[in-house]
Structures are given as structure tokens and as C-alpha cells.
Design a protein around this motif. Sequence first.
Motif, PDB file in Angstrom:
ATOM      1  N   GLN A   1      10.661   7.330  14.371  1.00  0.00           N
ATOM      2  CA  GLN A   1      10.526   6.212  15.311  1.00  0.00           C
ATOM      3  C   GLN A   1       9.051   5.925  15.597  1.00  0.00           C
ATOM      4  N   GLU A   2       8.283   6.992  15.795  1.00  0.00           N
ATOM      5  CA  GLU A   2       6.868   6.850  16.138  1.00  0.00           C
ATOM      6  C   GLU A   2       6.106   6.184  14.988  1.00  0.00           C
ATOM      7  N   MET A   3       6.422   6.603  13.776  1.00  0.00           N
ATOM      8  CA  MET A   3       5.685   6.047  12.649  1.00  0.00           C
ATOM      9  C   MET A   3       5.999   4.563  12.474  1.00  0.00           C
ATOM     10  N   LEU A   4       7.279   4.176  12.610  1.00  0.00           N
ATOM     11  CA  LEU A   4       7.645   2.769  12.483  1.00  0.00           C
ATOM     12  C   LEU A   4       6.941   1.939  13.553  1.00  0.00           C
ATOM     13  N   ASN A   5       6.921   2.473  14.765  1.00  0.00           N
ATOM     14  CA  ASN A   5       6.241   1.765  15.852  1.00  0.00           C
ATOM     15  C   ASN A   5       4.758   1.599  15.568  1.00  0.00           C
ATOM     16  N   SER A   6       4.165   2.656  15.049  1.00  0.00           N
ATOM     17  CA  SER A   6       2.721   2.581  14.798  1.00  0.00           C
ATOM     18  C   SER A   6       2.401   1.630  13.649  1.00  0.00           C
ATOM     19  N   ILE A   7       3.267   1.593  12.603  1.00  0.00           N
ATOM     20  CA  ILE A   7       3.004   0.680  11.469  1.00  0.00           C
ATOM     21  C   ILE A   7       3.014  -0.774  11.951  1.00  0.00           C
TER      22      ILE A   7
ATOM     23  N   ILE B   1       0.865  -1.184   0.000  1.00  0.00           N
ATOM     24  CA  ILE B   1       0.000   0.000   0.000  1.00  0.00           C
ATOM     25  C   ILE B   1       0.902   1.235   0.000  1.00  0.00           C
ATOM     26  N   PRO B   2       0.739   2.130  -0.973  1.00  0.00           N
ATOM     27  CA  PRO B   2       1.602   3.331  -1.009  1.00  0.00           C
ATOM     28  C   PRO B   2       1.476   4.122   0.297  1.00  0.00           C
ATOM     29  N   TRP B   3       2.616   4.561   0.817  1.00  0.00           N
ATOM     30  CA  TRP B   3       2.622   5.238   2.113  1.00  0.00           C
ATOM     31  C   TRP B   3       3.287   6.607   2.005  1.00  0.00           C
ATOM     32  N   ASP B   4       4.534   6.575   1.551  1.00  0.00           N
ATOM     33  CA  ASP B   4       5.276   7.807   1.291  1.00  0.00           C
ATOM     34  C   ASP B   4       5.373   8.711   2.531  1.00  0.00           C
TER      35      ASP B   4
ATOM     36  N   ILE C   1       8.580  -0.954   2.707  1.00  0.00           N
ATOM     37  CA  ILE C   1       9.655  -0.742   1.730  1.00  0.00           C
ATOM     38  C   ILE C   1      10.233   0.644   1.988  1.00  0.00           C
ATOM     39  N   ILE C   2      11.529   0.684   2.251  1.00  0.00           N
ATOM     40  CA  ILE C   2      12.205   1.959   2.512  1.00  0.00           C
ATOM     41  C   ILE C   2      12.762   2.492   1.193  1.00  0.00           C
ATOM     42  N   SER C   3      12.491   3.753   0.930  1.00  0.00           N
ATOM     43  CA  SER C   3      13.070   4.393  -0.255  1.00  0.00           C
ATOM     44  C   SER C   3      13.622   5.742   0.185  1.00  0.00           C
ATOM     45  N   GLY C   4      14.948   5.859   0.199  1.00  0.00           N
ATOM     46  CA  GLY C   4      15.576   7.083   0.704  1.00  0.00           C
ATOM     47  C   GLY C   4      15.266   7.231   2.175  1.00  0.00           C
ATOM     48  N   ASP C   5      14.758   8.362   2.575  1.00  0.00           N
ATOM     49  CA  ASP C   5      14.419   8.548   3.980  1.00  0.00           C
ATOM     50  C   ASP C   5      12.906   8.488   4.172  1.00  0.00           C
ATOM     51  N   LYS C   6      12.254   7.709   3.302  1.00  0.00           N
ATOM     52  CA  LYS C   6      10.804   7.594   3.392  1.00  0.00           C
ATOM     53  C   LYS C   6      10.373   6.135   3.395  1.00  0.00           C
ATOM     54  N   VAL C   7       9.196   5.900   3.961  1.00  0.00           N
ATOM     55  CA  VAL C   7       8.562   4.590   3.853  1.00  0.00           C
ATOM     56  C   VAL C   7       7.690   4.665   2.597  1.00  0.00           C
TER      57      VAL C   7
END
Lengths: 156, 478
Positions: free
Chosen positions: B154-160, B146-149, B173-179
Amino acid sequence: MLWRSWSLIFCFLSLFFMPTFSGDGFSAWAQDRSVSTPEEIHGSEAVEQRLTLGKSTMCERVENLRPVRPATVFSASVGQVSAFTAFDPVPEPTLIFHRWYHRDELSTQTRLRLYPPRWSTYSMIQLRETDKGPWRVEVTDENGQIIKVLRFSITD
Amino acid sequence: MSNLLEFLTTVRWQDVVDILINSYILFRLYVLFQGTNAFRVLVGIASLWILQEIAASLGLILTSWAVRGITAAAAIIIIVVFRNEIRSALQARNPRTFFWGSPHPQKVSSIELIAETAFQMGKKRIGALIVFPGKDDLSEVIHGGIPWDGTISQEMLNSIFWPKNPVHDGAIIISGDKVAEVGALLPLSQRQDLPTFYGTRHRAAAGLAERSDALVVVVSEERGRVTVAKDNWIKPIAQPEELCQLLRQHFNLSDGASEKEKQRHKLKMSLAAALSLIIVTGVWFGFTRSHHTIIALSIPLEYVNRPPGYEILETSADEVRVQLYGSSALIRSLRPGQVQARIDLGKAIEGRNTFRITQDNISMPPGVSLNRVEPSVVEVTLDVPVTREIAVQVDWVGRLPDHLIMVDMRVNPSTVQVIGGSKILERVSTIYTVPVRLDTLSRSGSLTAPLILTPPSLKMAPGSPERVTVHFILDERN
């Protein structure tokens, strides 16, 4: 200069009869030296006179210094064609040329001598199959100045 | 030694630039595609081509024929199969990156943040699956993302990866400094030698690592261990620093601790650059320095820069025959139009002009040389266009009926104005009509006939008619 070596060139001098024209044809006219002698032509009265071409035509042949069957189209089967010119007056003895051109290519030229007071003369060529096409005869004075151009065609 | 010096004097500056440009192109292609599956297949195709050349030189008819067919098919296949990889390698958001920088400037300033978060999630027994793509295109092996961008935090990774989150079971999927994507499904590994306590997350990580050059970080929900899968290996990581180190290596990022790695990378690039230069130089010499092929061509002669007001009356040649030499590859690849012969009339004057044809008049592709040209001299006559009045004459053909004679004829107009070169018009004294047949004439009358302009360079002056009327008088032949 190209010359038609095969052609017969005639130059007839009308020493005793000069043709003149009376509207519908030709008539013989006896030369009267008491009226028009060479000396008189060179006189003060004749100084003003210029060589003038009175009659010129293409014809099948010339008989008795008269053009026979003048026309503008000749069949090659006729065998010959003539360029007839009659000058009146001729102020002094001079030369003229008949230059025959077939499609702008000089085919032959004839030098003809004229004598006062009037003179008729002609040139002719024998016709070949290869002569078909448009022709012209340039009548020029001794300096090459064109006096008249006669145009005609040789056809089947 | 003298031969070498003599040879070096024949090398032009353009040749040096030529070699350098193509070497750089080859080097950049290597940099852009290195490590990708497409590059490996390209190397394979190149090997096949070399094999085919060897087979051909040895006279192995069937082998060379078969290898040639395979090579041709493979070249098409590589474009179709690896279109996504080629596209991603050639896609440059920044032109500078395309021409100069690293093709994968994965600027992961958040490497430490991800490493730290992974170990924190491990302590909290929160399972996670994090994919760091390499150069391969993953769209064929990863599904359901699902596109996230969202920018990494830290908070976002924990919440995902929070167990109540609907997408926590999938990979991010990590692309650069974005999910870039969340909830992605990875292919499972079929390996039998994986430890039995590895669950689906580990098998998915190993499966993707086997099929691509991606690096996958797994956080075990049951044991809280952080594991990394890359290529064919999968191993547990004890410290966040170790994970950082692996991620840096994956993205070719240097740091103080990997100076040796940096040196190796530099050496690798230098070798690639040197090899590119050697290959291109070799190909260049093969293409341009073997002068054993000669070809003769007939090419049209172009007359350019005609002085204003002049017309070309006549030329002694409209084409020239040139003899060219060069390498067989260059000579074979010559196409019509690549060789041109031009005469510059800029300094020509009225009348006859003589030009010597030299190498300067012949334009050829680089690497091809002129051996001979025939004729070596051409004459061009220039003329000034003028208007002249010229008499018209009818070109009668056929035969009049025997009983008729054309006693007189008149053409209207008797003359026409014609424009053309003065020298040409000097030779033209009559303009003729098209042939007009006599056979059909039976009585006096008139007709119209078009005019023919000869030579064709002539043209009618404005206002002059292109047809004339012919009045003729027929009479009975007596």
C-alpha cells in the motif's frame, strides 16, 4: 576343365636320341641300352632314383628335340610357343602333365608319357590375338604334384 | 460390427500413444495461445488452408493458387509479427507450467490490497493508472516505462502516485505480485463517445484496453472515482469487492463467488481437449489408414554383426528392391535412409549362409508396410583371413624391337606375402605387376614395377614390398 580344342598338342618321344646339356647348348646323345636299360633302372640300385627335371624352358619351337629361341616374352606374331622339358633320370615309365594357364585360368593341359632312363618331351599351343598377357605352364607329375612352373608373356 | 472389431484389432498400442501425445500437444498449444492475437491469426490461417483445400477440390485454379500464396505468406508473417507473444507464451519459468499448468499463473495475492489502495487513493484524490497485462505482449504499445520490480504494498503504491513523485503521471505495470514498471506511457483512445469529463488517464486506459487484452484501473484525481477499462468497455467501479471480482476474472482466478465461472472454464477446457482428440484422430487416420499408395525402392543391403575373425567373401545381392504401401502422405514424405535393409550375420558360419529377407529385416517409418521384397533370399559366404606366399609375375605389354629377344628374366622378390580370405586365396596363384611396356627396352637391365592385388579385398602382409625389381636379359634374335 577347359580344353583348347583348337590347339595342336604334340608329344614327341625321343626314342633314339636323348638331349643332354653341356653348359652352352644342347648336344645329341645316343641311348646306350647296355648302360641304362629299363630292367637295370628297376633294380636295387635304381630304387633310390627319383624322377628329376633336368632342363625346362619356354621356346618358339622345338627342332630335333632341341628348344629353338628359348625366351620369356613371345610375340603373338610368332604363331606358336612351346614348353620344353627334359627329365634325367626317369626311373620308371610314368606320366607328366603340362598345364597351360592364361592369367590363372586353365587354358589347356597335355598328358605326356616318360620312359627310362632319360626322356625329353614338349607341348605347344598355337597363338591367337586373344592370348596376349601373362602365362604360366605348370609341369606336374601324375599325382598333380607341381615339379616346375614356367612363366612367360605373349605380347603384340 | 465385425468390421469395426476387425479394425480395432489392427490398432497398435503405439498408435493410441501417438494419438494421445499429439492431442495433448494440440490442446496445450490452445491453452498457451488462447485469447492472444497470435491465436486468432492462427485460426485465420487454418481457415484459409481449409478454404484452399475446398477451392482445390472444386477445381478453382486461381482461387486455390491465390489462397495458397496468402496462407504461405501469413504463416511467415505470424512468426515475425507475433514473435514476442509466441516467446512469452512459450517461455516457461517452471517446466510444470509449460506442460501442465495455466500459462498465466498470475498469482495476485495482492488483488485485495490493490483494490483497497485504489479506493483509498480515490478518497485522497490521488490519481493513479494501473495496468494488469493479459496474454498479449505490451512492449509494442507501451513506451517509456522505468523498470521497478518492487513488491506491491500500500505504501509503495501511494508513494509512486504521490503528486510530487516525478513518475506519478505515468502508468504502473503489474506483473504477478510486483510492480514491474512505473511511468509508462499508454496509447490514447481516439474514441469520440467517451464522456467529456474523462481526462487523459481515462483515454490512456481505454486506448490500451482497445489495443490489447490488458485490464487497466484508473483512479480519477479530480473526482476520486475508480474506473476499469477492458477490451472496448470502460466503466466506473463502486466497491473494492467489485474491482476484486473483475481482477479475478481477468486472471482466471476462482473464488467461492465465481463457481459458475469455474464450471464454464472447466467445460471450455474439456471441449478443447475433446476437439483436439477428434482432430488429431482424424488426421492420424487420414495419414496412416489409407493404404492405397504403393512405392518401389531399391535400397542397399547392410550386413551387420559379422562374426569376429571372418570376412565376407561374397554376397548374392548388395541391394534389394522393396515394395512398400501406405497412405499417400506418408509415402510421399519418405526420405532416403528411412528405409533400411539389414541382414544379421551374428549366427553365420564359415562358408555359404542363406538368409530369407522378411519384414524383420526391413526397417521402415511407422505407418508404412512392406508388400514385397526382391530377392527374398540372399546368400552370404564368410571366410577366414589367412596369409599366403604367392609368386609374382611381370605383365609385359607392347612389343620388343624385332631384332631383340628376352632370353631370361628374374623378379626380385619372386614371391610376396598376401593377406586375404582363405577361399579367395585358393583361387589366386599369381600376383601380377602393372603392365610394363617392352617398346622402350633396347638392352639388358632392370626396372621396378608396382604390384596389383586382385581382387581388391587382398592386401599385402606387413613387410611385403608393393613394388618388385625386374632384371631382364635381352639378346639379338638370330
